[in-house]
Design a protein around this motif. Structure first.
Motif, PDB file in Angstrom:
ATOM      1  N   THR A 322       0.822  -1.204   0.000  1.00  0.00           N
ATOM      2  CA  THR A 322       0.000   0.000   0.000  1.00  0.00           C
ATOM      3  C   THR A 322       0.861   1.261   0.000  1.00  0.00           C
ATOM      4  O   THR A 322       0.342   2.370  -0.043  1.00  0.00           O
ATOM      5  CB  THR A 322      -0.922   0.031   1.236  1.00  0.00           C
ATOM      6  N   LEU A 325       0.354   3.860  -2.539  1.00  0.00           N
ATOM      7  CA  LEU A 325      -0.803   4.744  -2.389  1.00  0.00           C
ATOM      8  C   LEU A 325      -0.381   6.105  -1.842  1.00  0.00           C
ATOM      9  O   LEU A 325      -0.972   7.127  -2.155  1.00  0.00           O
ATOM     10  CB  LEU A 325      -1.833   4.109  -1.445  1.00  0.00           C
ATOM     11  N   GLN A 327      -0.913   7.587   0.775  1.00  0.00           N
ATOM     12  CA  GLN A 327      -2.060   8.315   1.274  1.00  0.00           C
ATOM     13  C   GLN A 327      -1.659   9.457   2.192  1.00  0.00           C
ATOM     14  O   GLN A 327      -1.998  10.598   1.984  1.00  0.00           O
ATOM     15  CB  GLN A 327      -2.939   7.325   2.032  1.00  0.00           C
TER      16      GLN A 327
ATOM     17  N   ARG B 297      -3.917   9.588  -8.161  1.00  0.00           N
ATOM     18  CA  ARG B 297      -4.391   8.257  -7.810  1.00  0.00           C
ATOM     19  C   ARG B 297      -5.224   8.290  -6.543  1.00  0.00           C
ATOM     20  O   ARG B 297      -6.231   7.592  -6.420  1.00  0.00           O
ATOM     21  CB  ARG B 297      -3.217   7.306  -7.620  1.00  0.00           C
ATOM     22  N   ARG B 301      -8.975   6.935  -6.549  1.00  0.00           N
ATOM     23  CA  ARG B 301      -9.323   5.800  -5.701  1.00  0.00           C
ATOM     24  C   ARG B 301     -10.442   6.138  -4.747  1.00  0.00           C
ATOM     25  O   ARG B 301     -11.330   5.339  -4.486  1.00  0.00           O
ATOM     26  CB  ARG B 301      -8.090   5.353  -4.930  1.00  0.00           C
ATOM     27  N   ASN B 302     -10.387   7.362  -4.210  1.00  0.00           N
ATOM     28  CA  ASN B 302     -11.413   7.756  -3.245  1.00  0.00           C
ATOM     29  C   ASN B 302     -12.589   8.461  -3.895  1.00  0.00           C
ATOM     30  O   ASN B 302     -13.445   8.991  -3.212  1.00  0.00           O
ATOM     31  CB  ASN B 302     -10.786   8.654  -2.175  1.00  0.00           C
ATOM     32  N   GLN B 303     -12.611   8.490  -5.230  1.00  0.00           N
ATOM     33  CA  GLN B 303     -13.700   9.116  -5.977  1.00  0.00           C
ATOM     34  C   GLN B 303     -14.041  10.497  -5.427  1.00  0.00           C
ATOM     35  O   GLN B 303     -15.205  10.801  -5.133  1.00  0.00           O
ATOM     36  CB  GLN B 303     -14.930   8.197  -5.955  1.00  0.00           C
TER      37      GLN B 303
ATOM     38  N   LYS D  97      -7.090  -8.124  -6.589  1.00  0.00           N
ATOM     39  CA  LYS D  97      -7.955  -7.157  -5.901  1.00  0.00           C
ATOM     40  C   LYS D  97      -8.249  -7.639  -4.497  1.00  0.00           C
ATOM     41  O   LYS D  97      -8.109  -6.905  -3.534  1.00  0.00           O
ATOM     42  CB  LYS D  97      -9.258  -6.986  -6.694  1.00  0.00           C
TER      43      LYS D  97
END
Lengths: 488, 488, 488, 488
Positions: A322, A325, A327, B297, B301-303, D97
């Motif tokens: 991850t 990502l 984030q 991204r 991913r989190n729309q 996924k």
């Protein structure tokens, strides 16, 4: 205002803002550089640039007599570039101080005339047709040399690559490689053509690099002569230097000296770039290896039980997966207001389903979501350990978490929590060590809420505090009797 | 004291302190190394050094009989260096312990005599004129070999490049490249001359590298012989090695072995330097790409709604553009007193126009400005979100910010703030969630003032606190009635 | 206990602990690896190793008949290594688990026999003398091939370089370069000898690389043959490949294939190492450039007055010059007790001269010195600005600081502080904005004491607080009247 | 759930989770990719892949007539790959996924058919046997060219290397090197075969690269021809380019051009990788050198006493040696619950033996161990200095610590502490400067407990606080009388 925002996107990120380009209103007859039709025109010109880059050195060296077909093609190509010169006078440009599109025709003209206009014109004048007026033979060395001015057009390619490197839709690695290969191929083509030209114009054909190897080289086909020149060129560029073809007279030697000096730089540049790309590419794998290695050795040295070791490694693996990502890094680099907007969008719907915050004011909820952090946990990882000091409250977004209690030294699964449940709140709000163990049973996404932050927020909103404590009491009272925990 | 300060500038930054050089007072007849006339003299000598680097190896190999013109030129060059030796006895130097210019003639002489004096003299003695006294033939191999001592002068070039690398007016990349190219060219020139010398002095001319290729090479023009030697040299250095010219006897082979070993090192050094430069150059673009990529991204991913995504990307782009400014890093690395001076200079005039701080004491203002941070915001970015916990007060320096209020779920622009306005102060000073949304409508420069810091400052200055709260009350009372906010 | 400490020094830092080696007490007849006589013996063996590395490949290829002189030298060399094998049984070794020297003869023998004993013996047996017993001709190919086993001794060189790289008395850059050059030279020497051996043992001399170029090569002198072999070897290694000497038969081609594959790796390794060294070397200069550049641009963009700009640049230059000292990093990485010892040693004598701490208890002083930080300030830099919030107290160790006061908008120098003075203490202890400006007039070394830390310390020592405030009152009372500052 | 956990291990860390593979329950006839028997099958296929990579280019170029033995071997090899195609239809796969193994045959088939099925089939069809039906001569150029499709199997090797790079049981450096060498060898082999094929199919054998050098090359043995081709190939790849073998006709020149372009990329890639590995490898040694260097210079400049200098250096050396352990980094990167489990496992048994925590509740102990930090100290290093402010309590796990007291300016060893002792607790719990000095007498492992954390924990557990203070009083009362310290 729209313009500015679009310009940001376009300048650095041509694709992202593409949908908004139509909204820019410019003066009549003035074209926006972000207009999709202008982009197509630009792309079309790039094809012609590539063609020019190939044909003019080739023509210079190999084509003594220009066929009428080629002559026609060339003049059509030139006319396209002539049209582009005219178009540029109607093309708005981005002012680098104000970040605004300038559509004043006078300022556009002034800027163009003072920058590249003369070079653009010089690289577009059709020298051969002019030459034909005075001279029957339309492709003399002089005209062909003048044609080399057309290579000025290559600056468009250079600008393209600079833009593509910043375009995130394309892979950085391949863009860099394509650029390097293009430069190399162009260098090979040019030097091949030049060395042939030098041999071709040398008085004594037998004392040239090609004449020494192929005595009657002029009677050979164009293909053979071109391949031989390119072969010499790449043999020299890669420093292979077989020696079957080599400079024979001082003129060729001088050219070789210059070309080899250039190669030295080019080779160093190629290797430097490749090293750069390789170092980047392998960075992540190596970090992962180092981390796993350190964790394994730590577990082995301290003889940790197998279960703890597995938890450690699973956690590191998930983090590696991850990590891409990014984030947290992405969010942290943004200003507070944007972060708040994102948190509202993502976490408010989750928060509304939590029993604990039922009936809490909107302001308080807003403050809660902006302080939450999203985290992933691998399966079978302990999140809260029974008896530890409470430091966080967790909200389960997706996945599954087991509530476990240690009775007589044996752990027992009490309940299986699923998306929308909150846990750890009893320890935090009652100020007691966590009464239960919580551990994931599959990949879980959690929202983490720090104790200190939570307490500060509910301290400042007296009314909300009552509601929360009431919610907690109603749901947990049963539980408290069950486990004999005194409510302090 | 002035001296010390100037020395700092000059030693590391020759240009910055240049204007102050005239103020240094030294003893009579002693020259300052920062004197602009001495700088010109030094630059002139550098030209002579480059000439010397080229002529002496060339003379050694190719010029058996020195023409009278060249002889004259050489002696003039030597005399300039002789003058420089004398000048050095009058040149103040920088003591590396005390950072002071030493202008005591005895200490200057002692230092010079104990360091490079002998080598400087050896590289300046005119050997040929001395030789002519005993020998008619003034350019024997012995004299020419002695002339190689003059290459000692190259140390001046090496010192020059070390200084240029630290000169920020010049591009680091090109300085490095120029240095590498100079070293390479000098290596090629020298080895070409030496290999010719070896061939020229070998007893059997047909068994030399040049004799095997050009039987009567000695009758060829100087130009042909020089180009051939350089061609061999660079063919070997770039490891192309065509083989048309190659060592024929053990003496040449031995030289080749040494030269190739040297080349191995030089090539590795060139590539190492280029890699270094490339890695640096591409670093920033790649970081930008990674950040944008992660943000895109994250949004996908989190729309996230399109508007939030655009705000995120615009913010990152602006940060990339202004990153070169390195405002924050520069300030943070300075000591507190300098930072305070800068803040006073930049922000005090802005502060004086703010209604909130009208009538506040100078001490309080000074404390406020030293804690402010300047930030840029792209257009259409939300700075403060309605209902969020107040953490900062903002002062708008330039640009435009919209004051928005959410009524019945729809946002409405209330007011357009311009340079000199303050916002966010109501939430902070009244301890309530921010009552309004603020968002930029174009590129804006803001000063940010942290809540905690602001409160601490006004807590310590009781009198100023009253003034500030009074200012706030007068302006905002109207507003409070309007939005039904209770003043706590 | 002494042993352990010495071992630390010796293992990683051979020089630093050298003086303590004599104190290690080992069993009788057991030698310490840190004994200086054993070090000399080891160094002597290294010379023999270098000789072996050169002679055995040479002998293999070129010496069909061994002269009696060389035969003698070889056997003497072998006998030295035989002595070393015996010595190793009496040599204590460092146990890598306990970091203790093991001097138990049985454990020493067990360790040696189970590791390198057999290879050491194989590389020492005198094969030729044995061969002479059965065969008149003492240097057959078989014996010479067996001699190659002696190259096993090279592991000593490899160990030496690993140790030298960690020896801080030597320059890392040159050690790495020497290692790379040694490896390259050895590769060239070996491959030159092997390719000659292959040619020499091939049935048809005219179809060998050397026979094709020099028909009667066997009648040439040893020197010519050796130089030719080395020339071929380095031509191939540097990938120059002139082609005047090249493989003629499949056997030579096979060897060439292997050698070129090896070269590919070696070249990449050389370039990789050089890149590594270059990147390191240029790192500091570039950082300095970037910082200065950012500061200059910051000053220009914000139109800072010249004086502030000069202060900024002088500060950055001084930091660059003193960066090599790495004072702060070194101290921060040490544990607290060591830091305290250092602080006591360095700062206690300074503190004793300060009027403010006159009569203060030793415990309090100790606590004060451990929290002080040493800093350098360039000349003419403002340390404390009048009216700013007090955050630090400074003690002047060396240099000079001007005390300035702003009267009617003009700054006036009040006093010149020198080593042993304290300043900034009035603002801190009286909780008022700094009443005076302080600025350096030459390079100054200061001790900085943070306000918060200072207050905490004197809060905990009530008695000391009274003394300090009394000291302050006696000296400053006069000052306070002077500037009309009320003592709160 | 078990599956998920195993998959994590297997995907990234094939070895770690190996023991758990048997527990995965899949449908009947479906094979798990982590099944050890399937792993063996895969490894066996890799051997066949390496064989295929070698044989097909070789066959294409050199084997006009296929011997019946080789024909048989090839068809057997092909049949193994045919079996693997069938097996793949029964092979569960990991969904990227959900991180779950999919064992639904339909989904497996759909995935395989839509990805690599066609290429796998094409690379497995036995073209020669089909050809034999129509044509007597079973190894025509067409069939041999079709065989090149079998090189598609190499993708398995590429996947293997990607997996091996992440396998921490193997050395990263050697895996990378093996990969690079494999790629290089394959490139050499292929290009050698192709260039031979081009020569072999050229109409005029005397105008081919091999025909020009060896007139009757077709009558030479296979070995000679293969070695010559490989020799040409590697001479070109390493850019040695002797020139004894070189392209003679345009067809060969064209191939050479392509191969040299490829080489340029490959060489840059090799060097880039090597640089990457070298930079990594030397990083740690250089950091150590820099640290030691800075510390030595710091000691010399400040004229620190020898003892302090030795302590500094010993500490840095120990840190360097134990740095590989990365204890702290590993722990810090783990989530809190795992850290707590590890701390319990490691430190609880130690804590139970400490007199101070005798009778303390389990909850309190748990909280104590989770805040402890393990540290190593070299011999003769001072841990606590008499009179310094207490900041930490230490528990000695292993090694030995001396308790020292300064009497009349001379230090005296009072007691020797060993594993299981606690020290520094008197200063911390009584809020007095540390009454004693503690220093290690050999390598010691200590647990450090921060004062603030300790106080917070015992503050929250009133009952435990009493027990602890009581424990302290009983043991220390004697001590207090002894040293005349007043219990506050």
């Amino acid at each position: 205002m729209d313009n500015i925002s679009n310009i940001f996107h376009n300048d650095l990120l041509p694709s992202l803002g593409a949908r908004a380009n139509q909204s820019i209103k410019l003066r009549k007859f003035i074209i926006s550089p972000y207009d999709s039709r202008y982009r197509i025109w630009e792309t079309f010109l790039l094809v012609l640039v590539v063609y020019s880059a190939w044909i003019y050195p080739f023509e210079l060296a190999f084509l003594r007599h220009l066929s009428w077909k080629l002559f026609l093609v060339e003049n059509i190509v030139n006319s396209f570039f002539a049209i582009d010169i005219i178009l540029t006078f109607f093309l708005a440009y981005l002012d680098h101080k104000s970040y605004l599109l300038v559509d004043n025709p006078k300022r556009i003209a002034a800027r163009y005339l003072s920058s590249w206009f003369i070079l653009d014109v010089c690289s577009t004048i059709p020298y051969q047709p002019f030459g034909l007026l005075f001279n029957k033979h339309g492709n003399g060395l002089a005209y062909r040399t003048l044609n080399m001015l057309r290579l000025w057009r290559l600056r468009r390619l250079s600008a393209l690559f600079a833009r593509l490197e910043k375009d995130i839709r394309l892979n950085y690695y391949w863009i860099r490689c394509t650029k390097l290969i293009s430069v190399t191929l162009f260098a090979i083509h040019c030097s091949g053509c030049f060395i042939y030209l030098i041999a071709d114009t040398y008085p004594d054909p037998s004392r040239t690099w090609i004449g020494a190897a192929i005595p009657n080289y002029r009677s050979e086909s164009l293909w053979v002569r071109y391949v031989t020149a390119i072969y010499w060129s790449i043999t020299t560029l890669t420093t292979t230097g077989y020696g079957d073809l080599h400079a024979e007279n001082p003129r060729e030697m001088s050219f070789c000296i210059c070309f080899m000096l250039f190669n030295l730089g080019l080779t160093a540049y190629l290797i430097g770039n490749m090293t750069n790309l390789v170092v980047q590419g392998s960075c992540r794998t190596r970090n992962f290896r180092d981390t796993i290695h350190a964790a394994s050795r730590f577990a082995a040295r301290n003889q940790l039980p197998e279960q703890i070791r597995d938890e450690m490694l699973a956690h590191i693996c998930l983090r590696y997966k991850t990590e891409g990502l990014k984030q947290k890094e992405t969010l942290d680099s943004l200003p507070k207001a944007i972060r708040s907007s994102i948190a509202c969008h993502l976490f408010l719907p989750v928060l509304e389903k939590i029993y604990l915050f039922d009936g809490v004011s909107f302001t308080c909820r807003l403050q809660l979501v902006t302080t939450m952090e999203a985290e992933y946990y691998p399966p079978r990882e302990t999140i809260i350990l029974q008896n530890e000091t409470p430091t966080d409250v967790y909200i389960l977004v997706s996945g599954a978490v087991e509530e476990r209690i240690m009775i007589d030294g044996r752990e027992k699964v009490e309940k299986l929590l699923s998306g929308g449940d909150i846990f750890g709140e009893i320890g935090v709000l009652c100020n007691i060590p966590q009464p239960l163990t919580f551990r994931t049973s599959r990949i879980s996404q959690l929202l983490r809420l720090n104790t200190t932050v939570l307490k500060n927020i509910i301290q400042e909103n007296k009314h909300d505090k009552e509601i929360i404590m009431n919610n907690l009491y109603q749901v947990s009272s049963q539980l408290f009797y069950h486990y004999d925990i005194v409510f302090r």
